[in-house]
Design an enzyme around this catalytic site. Structure first.
Site, PDB file in Angstrom:
ATOM      1  N   TYR A   1       0.700  -1.273  -0.124  1.00  0.00           N
ATOM      2  CA  TYR A   1       0.052   0.246  -0.106  1.00  0.00           C
ATOM      3  C   TYR A   1       0.944   1.371  -0.115  1.00  0.00           C
ATOM      4  O   TYR A   1       0.588   2.239  -0.658  1.00  0.00           O
ATOM      5  CB  TYR A   1      -0.924  -0.071   1.246  1.00  0.00           C
TER       6      TYR A   1
ATOM      7  N   ASN B   1      -4.923   8.396  10.428  1.00  0.00           N
ATOM      8  CA  ASN B   1      -5.969   7.317  10.535  1.00  0.00           C
ATOM      9  C   ASN B   1      -7.480   8.201  10.577  1.00  0.00           C
ATOM     10  O   ASN B   1      -7.533   8.873  11.421  1.00  0.00           O
ATOM     11  CB  ASN B   1      -5.925   6.698  11.616  1.00  0.00           C
TER      12      ASN B   1
ATOM     13  N   TRP C   1      -6.817  -5.811  19.959  1.00  0.00           N
ATOM     14  CA  TRP C   1      -5.632  -6.638  19.453  1.00  0.00           C
ATOM     15  C   TRP C   1      -4.435  -5.757  19.643  1.00  0.00           C
ATOM     16  O   TRP C   1      -4.175  -4.550  19.894  1.00  0.00           O
ATOM     17  CB  TRP C   1      -6.027  -6.853  18.063  1.00  0.00           C
TER      18      TRP C   1
ATOM     19  N   ARG D   1      -1.665   6.966  17.693  1.00  0.00           N
ATOM     20  CA  ARG D   1      -2.234   7.168  16.451  1.00  0.00           C
ATOM     21  C   ARG D   1      -2.808   8.751  16.733  1.00  0.00           C
ATOM     22  O   ARG D   1      -3.295   8.906  17.647  1.00  0.00           O
ATOM     23  CB  ARG D   1      -3.391   6.235  16.018  1.00  0.00           C
TER      24      ARG D   1
ATOM     25  N   ASP E   1       1.203  -5.324  16.862  1.00  0.00           N
ATOM     26  CA  ASP E   1       0.962  -3.770  17.180  1.00  0.00           C
ATOM     27  C   ASP E   1       1.294  -3.100  16.078  1.00  0.00           C
ATOM     28  O   ASP E   1       0.900  -1.746  15.974  1.00  0.00           O
ATOM     29  CB  ASP E   1       2.111  -3.362  18.197  1.00  0.00           C
TER      30      ASP E   1
END
Ligand code: NAP
Ligand code: GDP
Length: 322
Positions: A144, A173, A209, A216, A278
């Site tokens: 990507y 994000n 997770w 972020r 992570d």
């Protein structure tokens, strides 16, 4: 300042996705519309942008003067790790087809979309617009990342060879209504919202997770949409611009999970599955360039935006992408 009386016919690729729907919302329901502009929002059902002929047919049909290019194969960390080749090939095809068709059909301005996850993994912080090509990206999403970096190469080359003013924005994000809430394939916030919803329904623990420690910067899709409109109308550089909240607004994945838990009113157990990756620890970006242009732009507070997104997901559970 662009003359607002000039007619703009704006074609949005990827108009049915998270960002496309946010732009549509800001234009139609949030006072963002401007006189003399026509907007066309495309989805993959209108044409497959991996195919050069279908891409050209869309440009021929709609004759855009301006393009916001959002269409892409998009996914969270775990989909990226599984499908690096697909992310590379699909996004390279789409971007080459869209930018070349824009050039051939005389489109005046294209605003494409990069991402702060494409920057070098080994870097100094904060990241800024000049650092895109300074080293390999994080290995989790190299397909990507290299495909997205090539948009910057396209833009510079169209300018150098043909004087085109095609540019790109670099959001952090993104989250908001109409996101992809698929747990395996989506990004962290829609994934956590969906998982918390299920945990509440089934009385099970919420599984976050990874360790929860990575950092972020999240941008609400409606804030990004407002900034996209400004870039389309007012920003005249070929060089890309980072669209991000400030460095001081960076949050950990644990803080993001806590915000979702609070917004949905989840009272159950929250577990951290450290057998899961992570990903990149952080990609702290500077919004100094944006602030130079727009010192007074106000971002929606994180908790308010999370609450609105959770409410949208609950109200639209049956139709949400998941
Ligand atoms: P999204 O919700 O997944 O939407 C993707 C859009 O692209 C959809 O409209 C989809 O159409 C369209 N599309 C995909 N493949 C296509 C094809 N082969 N032909 C035509 N259309 C195709 O993505 P998003 O989150 O809004 O992302 C928009 C842009 O922001 C992307 O360029 C992405 O790389 C970038 N970005 C996203 C994030 C994030 O956190 N989400 C962060 C930084 C940058 P259908 O609806 O018909 O499938
Ligand atoms: P990234 O920002 O490009 O890495 O992509 P994501 O939006 O997928 O965020 C990944 C980060 O969130 C990693 O640190 C993951 O370990 C963490 N994470 C925690 N829970 C989830 C989840 O349910 N889905 C996803 N995608 N990531 C999660």
């Amino acid at each position: 300042m662009e003359n607002k009386t000039v007619k703009m016919r704006v074609m949005v690729t990827g108009g049915s996705g998270l960002v496309g729907r946010a732009i549509e919302h800001v234009l139609k329901e949030d006072g963002g519309a401007s006189e003399g502009e026509e907007w066309i929002f495309l989805s993959s059902k209108d044409g497959n942008l991996m195919d050069p002929d279908e891409t050209k047919a869309l440009f021929k049909k709609h004759q855009p003067t301006h393009v916001i290019h959002l269409a892409a194969m998009v996914g969270g960390l775990f989909k990226n790790m599984r499908q690096n080749l697909d992310f590379w090939r699909i996004n390279m095809y789409i971007n080459d087809n869209v930018l070349q068709a824009a050039h051939e059909f005389g489109v005046e301005k294209v605003v494409s979309c990069l991402s702060t996850c494409i920057f070098p993994d080994k870097t100094t912080y904060p990241i800024d617009e000049n650092m895109i090509h300074n080293g390999p990206p994080h290995e989790s999403n190299f397909g990507y990342s290299y495909a997205k970096r090539m948009i910057d190469v396209h833009n510079r080359a169209y300018c150098a060879q043909f004087g085109r003013k095609y540019t790109a924005v670099i959001p952090t994000n993104i989250f908001g209504p109409h996101d992809n809430f698929n747990i395996e394939d989506g990004h962290v916030l829609p994934g956590l919202i969906h998982k918390t919803y299920i945990a509440m329904k089934e009385g099970t623990p919420l599984q976050v997770w990874g360790s929860g420690r990575p950092l972020r910067q999240f941008i609400y899709s409606l804030d990004l949409a407002r900034l996209f409109l400004w870039v389309l109308r007012e920003y005249n550089e070929v060089e890309p611009i980072i669209l991000s909240v400030g460095e001081e607004d960076e949050v950990s994945i644990k803080q993001a999970a806590d915000a979702v838990v609070k917004a949905l009113g989840f009272n159950g157990e929250v577990l951290y599955d450290t057998s899961k990756s992570d990903g990149q620890f952080k990609k702290t970006a500077s919004n100094a360039k944006l602030r130079k242009y727009l010192p007074d732009f106000t971002f929606t507070p994180f908790h308010k935006a999370i609450k609105e997104t959770c409410e949208w997901f609950v109200a639209n559970y049956e139709v949400a992408r998941k």
